[in-house]
Design an enzyme around this catalytic site. Sequence first.
Site, PDB file in Angstrom:
ATOM      1  N   ASP A 172       1.213  -1.581   0.372  1.00 36.11           N
ATOM      2  CA  ASP A 172      -0.315  -0.050   0.168  1.00 36.11           C
ATOM      3  C   ASP A 172       0.743   1.597  -0.186  1.00 36.11           C
ATOM      4  O   ASP A 172       0.284   2.117  -0.328  1.00 36.11           O
ATOM      5  CB  ASP A 172      -0.963   0.502   1.166  1.00 36.11           C
ATOM      6  CG  ASP A 172      -1.617  -1.059   1.298  1.00 36.11           C
ATOM      7  OD1 ASP A 172      -2.861  -0.939   2.128  1.00 36.11           O
ATOM      8  OD2 ASP A 172      -1.998  -2.211   0.149  1.00 36.11           O
ATOM      9  N   ALA A 173       1.850   1.570   0.290  1.00 36.88           N
ATOM     10  CA  ALA A 173       2.971   2.300   0.995  1.00 36.88           C
ATOM     11  C   ALA A 173       2.979   2.234  -0.401  1.00 36.88           C
ATOM     12  O   ALA A 173       3.425   3.944  -0.980  1.00 36.88           O
ATOM     13  CB  ALA A 173       4.173   2.167   1.674  1.00 36.88           C
ATOM     14  N   GLU A 174       3.761   1.974  -1.813  1.00 37.62           N
ATOM     15  CA  GLU A 174       4.025   1.804  -2.472  1.00 37.62           C
ATOM     16  C   GLU A 174       3.230   2.265  -3.675  1.00 37.62           C
ATOM     17  O   GLU A 174       3.213   3.365  -4.078  1.00 37.62           O
ATOM     18  CB  GLU A 174       4.585   1.011  -3.040  1.00 37.62           C
ATOM     19  CG  GLU A 174       5.179   0.785  -4.767  1.00 37.62           C
ATOM     20  CD  GLU A 174       6.172   2.004  -5.124  1.00 37.62           C
ATOM     21  OE1 GLU A 174       6.538   2.619  -4.412  1.00 37.62           O
ATOM     22  OE2 GLU A 174       6.432   2.211  -6.422  1.00 37.62           O
ATOM     23  N   GLU A 224     -24.698  -3.901 -11.684  1.00 32.08           N
ATOM     24  CA  GLU A 224     -25.716  -3.656 -10.750  1.00 32.08           C
ATOM     25  C   GLU A 224     -24.584  -3.429  -9.050  1.00 32.08           C
ATOM     26  O   GLU A 224     -23.730  -3.793  -9.496  1.00 32.08           O
ATOM     27  CB  GLU A 224     -25.973  -4.627  -9.564  1.00 32.08           C
ATOM     28  CG  GLU A 224     -27.376  -4.480  -8.849  1.00 32.08           C
ATOM     29  CD  GLU A 224     -28.316  -4.436  -9.427  1.00 32.08           C
ATOM     30  OE1 GLU A 224     -28.651  -3.999 -10.216  1.00 32.08           O
ATOM     31  OE2 GLU A 224     -30.218  -4.293  -8.707  1.00 32.08           O
ATOM     32  N   LYS A 269     -29.023 -13.486  -8.622  1.00 29.83           N
ATOM     33  CA  LYS A 269     -30.103 -11.722  -9.132  1.00 29.83           C
ATOM     34  C   LYS A 269     -29.838 -10.448  -7.504  1.00 29.83           C
ATOM     35  O   LYS A 269     -30.278 -10.503  -7.016  1.00 29.83           O
ATOM     36  CB  LYS A 269     -31.737 -12.042  -8.887  1.00 29.83           C
ATOM     37  CG  LYS A 269     -33.167 -10.696  -9.494  1.00 29.83           C
ATOM     38  CD  LYS A 269     -33.835 -10.696  -9.346  1.00 29.83           C
ATOM     39  CE  LYS A 269     -35.021  -9.476  -9.237  1.00 29.83           C
ATOM     40  NZ  LYS A 269     -34.349  -8.444  -8.498  1.00 29.83           N
ATOM     41  N   LYS A 312     -56.982 -15.334 -35.253  1.00 27.71           N
ATOM     42  CA  LYS A 312     -57.237 -15.829 -36.358  1.00 27.71           C
ATOM     43  C   LYS A 312     -58.520 -16.989 -36.380  1.00 27.71           C
ATOM     44  O   LYS A 312     -58.299 -17.500 -36.399  1.00 27.71           O
ATOM     45  CB  LYS A 312     -55.862 -16.386 -36.732  1.00 27.71           C
ATOM     46  CG  LYS A 312     -54.850 -14.650 -36.693  1.00 27.71           C
ATOM     47  CD  LYS A 312     -53.735 -15.620 -37.380  1.00 27.71           C
ATOM     48  CE  LYS A 312     -53.415 -15.463 -38.687  1.00 27.71           C
ATOM     49  NZ  LYS A 312     -51.655 -15.746 -39.284  1.00 27.71           N
TER      50      LYS A 312
HETATM   51  N1  LIG Z   1     -30.288  -7.928 -10.374  1.00 28.41           N
HETATM   52  C1  LIG Z   1     -29.898  -8.693 -11.354  1.00 28.41           C
HETATM   53  O1  LIG Z   1     -28.766  -9.155 -10.825  1.00 28.41           O
HETATM   54  C2  LIG Z   1     -29.940  -8.827 -12.713  1.00 28.41           C
HETATM   55  C3  LIG Z   1     -31.246  -7.604 -13.357  1.00 28.41           C
HETATM   56  N2  LIG Z   1     -31.229  -7.411 -14.627  1.00 28.41           N
HETATM   57  C4  LIG Z   1     -30.561  -8.516 -15.237  1.00 28.41           C
HETATM   58  O2  LIG Z   1     -30.978  -8.533 -16.985  1.00 28.41           O
HETATM   59  C5  LIG Z   1     -31.648  -7.552 -17.692  1.00 28.41           C
HETATM   60  C6  LIG Z   1     -30.212  -7.412 -18.485  1.00 28.41           C
HETATM   61  C7  LIG Z   1     -31.499  -7.529 -19.634  1.00 28.41           C
HETATM   62  C8  LIG Z   1     -33.109  -8.304 -19.596  1.00 28.41           C
HETATM   63  C9  LIG Z   1     -32.618  -7.947 -17.665  1.00 28.41           C
HETATM   64  N3  LIG Z   1     -29.833  -9.816 -14.965  1.00 28.41           N
HETATM   65  C10 LIG Z   1     -29.387  -9.743 -13.917  1.00 28.41           C
HETATM   66  N4  LIG Z   1     -28.523 -10.613 -13.268  1.00 28.41           N
END
Ligand SMILES: NC(=O)c1cnc(OC2CCCC2)nc1N
Length: 339
Positions: free
Chosen positions: A32-34, A181, A123, A323
Amino acid sequence: MNDTAAKIRELTDLLNRYGYEYYTLDAPSVPDAEYDRLFHELEALEAAHPALKLPDSPTLRVGGAPLSAFAQVRHEVPMLSLSNAFSPQDESGAFDHAEMTAFDERVRGGLGGKPPQYVIEPKFDGLAVSLLYRDGVLVQAATRGDGSSGEDVTQNIRTVSDIPLRLRGGDTPALIEIRGEVLMFKADFAALNLRQEENGRKPFANPRNAAAGSLRQLDPRITAQRKLHFFPYSIARQEGGFSAGTHMQELDYCGRLGFALPEGNCGCFGSMAEILAFYEQMRQKRPALPYEIDGMVVKVNSLAQQHELGFISRAPRWAVAHKFPAEEALTVVEAIDVQ
Ligand SMILES: NC(=O)c1cnc(OC2CCCC2)nc1N
């Protein structure tokens, strides 16, 4: 280039490499010092020659003067949000993955029965941001906002240590927009709330609120103290550079460009059964993860198949064609009868 400019370029590249090793690889090659010595040398040169300060200077990581307000940024590609497939638990506690099975059937239907490969990834429970790089340099960062436009948080994003100020590796794209994110790790959240209470300030309710509150600060120097992290999860647009054919290749490319990846917490499988098994494993692992996740995201791996399906899902949800049986269908039936 005169020798002061050359020295500033050399120190900028060296400190960005040391920063990448320390924050993203967690494998510093110098003490870290460098790092601090070289950082102060660069700060002094930039102070003496402000015009020579580079757009990817690591001194931007400490944050500059506060803004009076955030500018609005229009998203060239709308920032989609995910539909949720919940897995309610039945009384035995087993998960009913009917919605995931239905998703799998819709996908197979949309692909004319072709069996898709799926990617499953965390997620992340933070806030979505979009990062724009031109010729490898970070030039703009924006929050999702309403999906069509968001807040310009470029200065604050430059203080997030695992977001590269300049993309690494060769084959730099002329333009690339990376979405992902911003989140705060659980341990940093706990330490922050301790400091909040010690200073008589209200603690944050959860890491997501802490990350959002830290990023949407008008004073970047406060953001810089908050230890935020970033994980990429999609490439929204790109001109030049490596052309990925699958989502896994996109993630791997982001890793080569200098981004942190959630190693070991992503998988790619050919069946929903394997996807659900991985989901179950991650549900068990979740409390031990360093960051909050509120589920898993399952995506079709092939980008060509995503575009094909995207077309179907982009059809208006508020209109449907009902249709009449096609004339030839009746003919075919008659033909079969006649045979
Ligand atoms: N919150 C998450 O971690 C997360 C959010 N969004 C997406 O993909 C988007 C990209 C295209 C449609 C949805 N992936 C994730 N892992």
